[in-house]
Scaffold this motif. Structure first.
Motif, PDB file in Angstrom:
ATOM      1  N   THR A  48       0.845  -1.195   0.000  1.00 50.80           N
ATOM      2  CA  THR A  48       0.000   0.000   0.000  1.00 50.80           C
ATOM      3  C   THR A  48       0.882   1.248   0.000  1.00 50.80           C
ATOM      4  OG1 THR A  48      -1.735  -1.150   1.229  1.00 50.80           O
ATOM      5  CG2 THR A  48      -1.820   1.256   1.205  1.00 50.80           C
ATOM      6  N   VAL A  49       0.562   2.183  -0.880  1.00 51.67           N
ATOM      7  CA  VAL A  49       1.342   3.417  -1.002  1.00 51.67           C
ATOM      8  C   VAL A  49       0.381   4.603  -0.933  1.00 51.67           C
ATOM      9  CG1 VAL A  49       2.954   4.755  -2.398  1.00 51.67           C
ATOM     10  CG2 VAL A  49       3.009   2.248  -2.476  1.00 51.67           C
ATOM     11  N   GLU A  50       0.728   5.578  -0.113  1.00 51.46           N
ATOM     12  CA  GLU A  50      -0.020   6.827  -0.059  1.00 51.46           C
ATOM     13  C   GLU A  50       0.691   7.851  -0.930  1.00 51.46           C
ATOM     14  OE1 GLU A  50      -1.326  10.318   3.124  1.00 51.46           O
ATOM     15  OE2 GLU A  50      -0.832   8.294   3.848  1.00 51.46           O
ATOM     16  N   ILE A  51      -0.058   8.453  -1.861  1.00 53.39           N
ATOM     17  CA  ILE A  51       0.538   9.389  -2.821  1.00 53.39           C
ATOM     18  C   ILE A  51      -0.147  10.744  -2.707  1.00 53.39           C
ATOM     19  CG2 ILE A  51       1.198   9.750  -5.229  1.00 53.39           C
ATOM     20  CD1 ILE A  51       0.653   6.773  -5.707  1.00 53.39           C
ATOM     21  N   SER A  52       0.650  11.787  -2.586  1.00 59.98           N
ATOM     22  CA  SER A  52       0.127  13.156  -2.531  1.00 59.98           C
ATOM     23  C   SER A  52       0.352  13.843  -3.866  1.00 59.98           C
ATOM     24  CB  SER A  52       0.811  13.947  -1.414  1.00 59.98           C
ATOM     25  OG  SER A  52       0.535  13.384  -0.157  1.00 59.98           O
ATOM     26  N   PHE A  53      -0.655  14.587  -4.306  1.00 58.36           N
ATOM     27  CA  PHE A  53      -0.576  15.334  -5.556  1.00 58.36           C
ATOM     28  C   PHE A  53      -0.813  16.819  -5.280  1.00 58.36           C
ATOM     29  CE2 PHE A  53      -1.570  11.055  -6.914  1.00 58.36           C
ATOM     30  CZ  PHE A  53      -0.843  10.891  -8.080  1.00 58.36           C
ATOM     31  N   LEU A  54      -0.342  17.642  -6.193  1.00 59.04           N
ATOM     32  CA  LEU A  54      -0.598  19.082  -6.140  1.00 59.04           C
ATOM     33  C   LEU A  54      -1.642  19.386  -7.204  1.00 59.04           C
ATOM     34  CD1 LEU A  54       0.540  21.329  -4.382  1.00 59.04           C
ATOM     35  CD2 LEU A  54       2.076  21.943  -6.240  1.00 59.04           C
ATOM     36  N   VAL A  55      -2.867  19.692  -6.770  1.00 55.29           N
ATOM     37  CA  VAL A  55      -4.010  19.770  -7.682  1.00 55.29           C
ATOM     38  C   VAL A  55      -4.448  21.221  -7.893  1.00 55.29           C
ATOM     39  CG1 VAL A  55      -6.326  18.897  -8.141  1.00 55.29           C
ATOM     40  CG2 VAL A  55      -4.759  17.565  -6.720  1.00 55.29           C
ATOM     41  N   PRO A  56      -4.583  21.674  -9.146  1.00 57.67           N
ATOM     42  CA  PRO A  56      -5.109  23.020  -9.398  1.00 57.67           C
ATOM     43  C   PRO A  56      -6.598  23.081  -9.072  1.00 57.67           C
ATOM     44  CG  PRO A  56      -4.764  21.863 -11.474  1.00 57.67           C
ATOM     45  CD  PRO A  56      -4.205  20.981 -10.395  1.00 57.67           C
ATOM     46  N   MET A  57      -6.982  24.049  -8.260  1.00 65.71           N
ATOM     47  CA  MET A  57      -8.377  24.215  -7.850  1.00 65.71           C
ATOM     48  C   MET A  57      -8.858  25.595  -8.297  1.00 65.71           C
ATOM     49  SD  MET A  57      -8.705  21.299  -6.204  1.00 65.71           S
ATOM     50  CE  MET A  57     -10.028  21.317  -4.981  1.00 65.71           C
ATOM     51  N   GLU A  58      -9.956  25.605  -9.042  1.00 63.78           N
ATOM     52  CA  GLU A  58     -10.502  26.855  -9.582  1.00 63.78           C
ATOM     53  C   GLU A  58     -11.707  27.306  -8.761  1.00 63.78           C
ATOM     54  OE1 GLU A  58      -9.355  25.825 -14.233  1.00 63.78           O
ATOM     55  OE2 GLU A  58     -11.414  26.266 -13.677  1.00 63.78           O
ATOM     56  N   ASN A  59     -11.688  28.587  -8.387  1.00 66.55           N
ATOM     57  CA  ASN A  59     -12.787  29.164  -7.627  1.00 66.55           C
ATOM     58  C   ASN A  59     -13.102  30.554  -8.145  1.00 66.55           C
ATOM     59  OD1 ASN A  59     -13.252  27.206  -5.176  1.00 66.55           O
ATOM     60  ND2 ASN A  59     -11.037  27.414  -5.363  1.00 66.55           N
ATOM     61  N   SER A  60     -14.358  30.928  -8.009  1.00 66.91           N
ATOM     62  CA  SER A  60     -14.807  32.234  -8.484  1.00 66.91           C
ATOM     63  C   SER A  60     -14.352  33.342  -7.532  1.00 66.91           C
ATOM     64  CB  SER A  60     -16.335  32.252  -8.608  1.00 66.91           C
ATOM     65  OG  SER A  60     -16.777  33.532  -9.009  1.00 66.91           O
ATOM     66  N   ILE A  61     -13.873  34.445  -8.100  1.00 65.49           N
ATOM     67  CA  ILE A  61     -13.515  35.628  -7.320  1.00 65.49           C
ATOM     68  C   ILE A  61     -14.086  36.859  -8.009  1.00 65.49           C
ATOM     69  CG2 ILE A  61     -11.384  34.636  -6.400  1.00 65.49           C
ATOM     70  CD1 ILE A  61      -9.907  36.398  -8.492  1.00 65.49           C
ATOM     71  N   CYS A  62     -14.226  37.930  -7.254  1.00 61.23           N
ATOM     72  CA  CYS A  62     -14.697  39.189  -7.835  1.00 61.23           C
ATOM     73  C   CYS A  62     -13.488  39.991  -8.298  1.00 61.23           C
ATOM     74  CB  CYS A  62     -15.501  39.992  -6.805  1.00 61.23           C
ATOM     75  SG  CYS A  62     -16.239  41.486  -7.518  1.00 61.23           S
ATOM     76  N   GLU A  63     -13.482  40.379  -9.575  1.00 64.96           N
ATOM     77  CA  GLU A  63     -12.376  41.143 -10.135  1.00 64.96           C
ATOM     78  C   GLU A  63     -12.643  42.645 -10.142  1.00 64.96           C
ATOM     79  OE1 GLU A  63     -11.853  39.427 -13.997  1.00 64.96           O
ATOM     80  OE2 GLU A  63     -10.391  37.954 -13.233  1.00 64.96           O
ATOM     81  N   ARG A  64     -13.906  43.029 -10.094  1.00 68.97           N
ATOM     82  CA  ARG A  64     -14.215  44.467 -10.129  1.00 68.97           C
ATOM     83  C   ARG A  64     -15.496  44.741  -9.358  1.00 68.97           C
ATOM     84  NH1 ARG A  64     -17.240  47.469 -13.718  1.00 68.97           N
ATOM     85  NH2 ARG A  64     -17.349  45.670 -15.141  1.00 68.97           N
ATOM     86  N   TYR A  65     -15.408  45.713  -8.442  1.00 67.37           N
ATOM     87  CA  TYR A  65     -16.566  46.119  -7.656  1.00 67.37           C
ATOM     88  C   TYR A  65     -17.075  47.474  -8.149  1.00 67.37           C
ATOM     89  CZ  TYR A  65     -15.386  42.483  -4.255  1.00 67.37           C
ATOM     90  OH  TYR A  65     -15.132  41.286  -3.643  1.00 67.37           O
ATOM     91  N   GLU A  66     -18.398  47.670  -8.058  1.00 64.81           N
ATOM     92  CA  GLU A  66     -19.013  48.955  -8.371  1.00 64.81           C
ATOM     93  C   GLU A  66     -20.025  49.301  -7.279  1.00 64.81           C
ATOM     94  OE1 GLU A  66     -20.687  49.041 -12.272  1.00 64.81           O
ATOM     95  OE2 GLU A  66     -18.739  48.789 -13.280  1.00 64.81           O
ATOM     96  N   THR A  67     -20.493  50.559  -7.305  1.00 64.27           N
ATOM     97  CA  THR A  67     -21.454  51.025  -6.300  1.00 64.27           C
ATOM     98  C   THR A  67     -22.735  51.484  -6.986  1.00 64.27           C
ATOM     99  OG1 THR A  67     -19.663  51.743  -4.839  1.00 64.27           O
ATOM    100  CG2 THR A  67     -21.840  52.653  -4.415  1.00 64.27           C
ATOM    101  N   ARG A  68     -23.871  51.127  -6.416  1.00 63.55           N
ATOM    102  CA  ARG A  68     -25.167  51.551  -6.931  1.00 63.55           C
ATOM    103  C   ARG A  68     -26.019  52.021  -5.763  1.00 63.55           C
ATOM    104  NH1 ARG A  68     -26.737  45.364  -8.568  1.00 63.55           N
ATOM    105  NH2 ARG A  68     -26.789  44.490  -6.439  1.00 63.55           N
ATOM    106  N   MET A  69     -27.035  52.837  -6.080  1.00 66.88           N
ATOM    107  CA  MET A  69     -27.944  53.344  -5.060  1.00 66.88           C
ATOM    108  C   MET A  69     -29.172  52.443  -5.000  1.00 66.88           C
ATOM    109  SD  MET A  69     -26.209  55.855  -3.938  1.00 66.88           S
ATOM    110  CE  MET A  69     -27.420  56.597  -2.814  1.00 66.88           C
ATOM    111  N   VAL A  70     -29.534  52.049  -3.783  1.00 72.43           N
ATOM    112  CA  VAL A  70     -30.691  51.175  -3.598  1.00 72.43           C
ATOM    113  C   VAL A  70     -31.600  51.763  -2.529  1.00 72.43           C
ATOM    114  CG1 VAL A  70     -29.466  49.072  -4.302  1.00 72.43           C
ATOM    115  CG2 VAL A  70     -29.458  49.770  -1.906  1.00 72.43           C
ATOM    116  N   LEU A  71     -32.895  51.470  -2.646  1.00 73.28           N
ATOM    117  CA  LEU A  71     -33.874  51.932  -1.656  1.00 73.28           C
ATOM    118  C   LEU A  71     -33.884  50.962  -0.494  1.00 73.28           C
ATOM    119  CD1 LEU A  71     -36.084  54.111  -1.194  1.00 73.28           C
ATOM    120  CD2 LEU A  71     -37.737  52.464  -2.129  1.00 73.28           C
TER     121      LEU A  71
END
Length: 206
Positions: A48-71
């Motif tokens: 039995t062998v335990e093997i570790s890998f380095l895995v690319p994980m993709e996640n959503s991020i916000c690249e640009r924020y804006e401001t709006r007026m709300v009631l």
């Protein structure tokens, strides 16, 4: 729109080139700095062998924020309107007859102050553009060579193992384990064990 940073792209390109290397499974624990590899079983490979890998994980991020007026109705952001109101607190007997029965009642009231939140337009920050952030996370699996034929000094067998993010934004990893060059025909089965929460694969003869 999903975007990769230039740095992430170069790292992925380097990793894909490095994946061409082969790794000997001659220890109980193996650390592979890629998301996939060709692994080699020799006569020195533990069962039995335990093997570790380095895995690319993709996640959503916000690249640009804006401001709006709300009631919004909010005392914290818009303030309060303050007013008073009279509230009934019940009745009190103010005259009783000789038999102990109430002949006259009086209504009781109290005045209380009430604060009502106002409604106004307030600024709200929101994400106007989403992108993708790629991070590399270490994940491990176990592979068991169950009752396989013994190998001679010059003999070896090759298997391919590829680790991949289960789905976009997920923190889980899926593995694809295949026999590549073997002296006999094998089957690969994934097993689940309560005491081992990670992926466990068994390689045995068909």
């Amino acid at each position: 729109m999903k975007k990769f940073s230039c740095t992430a792209f170069l790292i992925l390109l380097f990793a894909s080139i490095a994946n061409a290397s082969e790794v000997l499974l001659n220890n109980e624990k193996i650390d592979i700095q890629n998301s996939s590899a060709t692994v080699i079983r020799t006569n020195q490979t533990p069962e039995t062998v335990e093997i570790s890998f380095l895995v690319p994980m993709e996640n959503s991020i916000c690249e640009r924020y804006e401001t709006r007026m709300v009631l919004r109705t909010s005392g914290l952001e818009c303030g309060y309107d303050v007013y008073t109101r009279t509230v009934s607190t019940g009745r009190t007997c103010i005259r009783m007859n000789p038999q102990g029965q109430c002949q006259r009642w009086a209504d009781n009231y109290r005045t209380e102050t009430v604060r009502r939140p106002r409604t106004c337009m307030v600024p709200e920050t929101f994400c106007a553009q989403y992108g993708t952030a790629t991070t590399f996370e270490k994940d491990s699996m176990k592979i068991k060579f169950k009752n396989l034929p013994a190998l001679g000094d010059s003999e070896s067998e090759k298997f391919t193992i590829a680790a991949k993010q289960k789905s976009y934004g997920s923190g889980n990893v899926n593995y694809d384990v295949k026999a590549l060059e073997t002296i006999r025909e094998y089957k690969v089965t994934q097993k689940k064990f309560l005491f081992w929460k990670r992926d466990f694969y068994i390689v045995e003869e068909k």
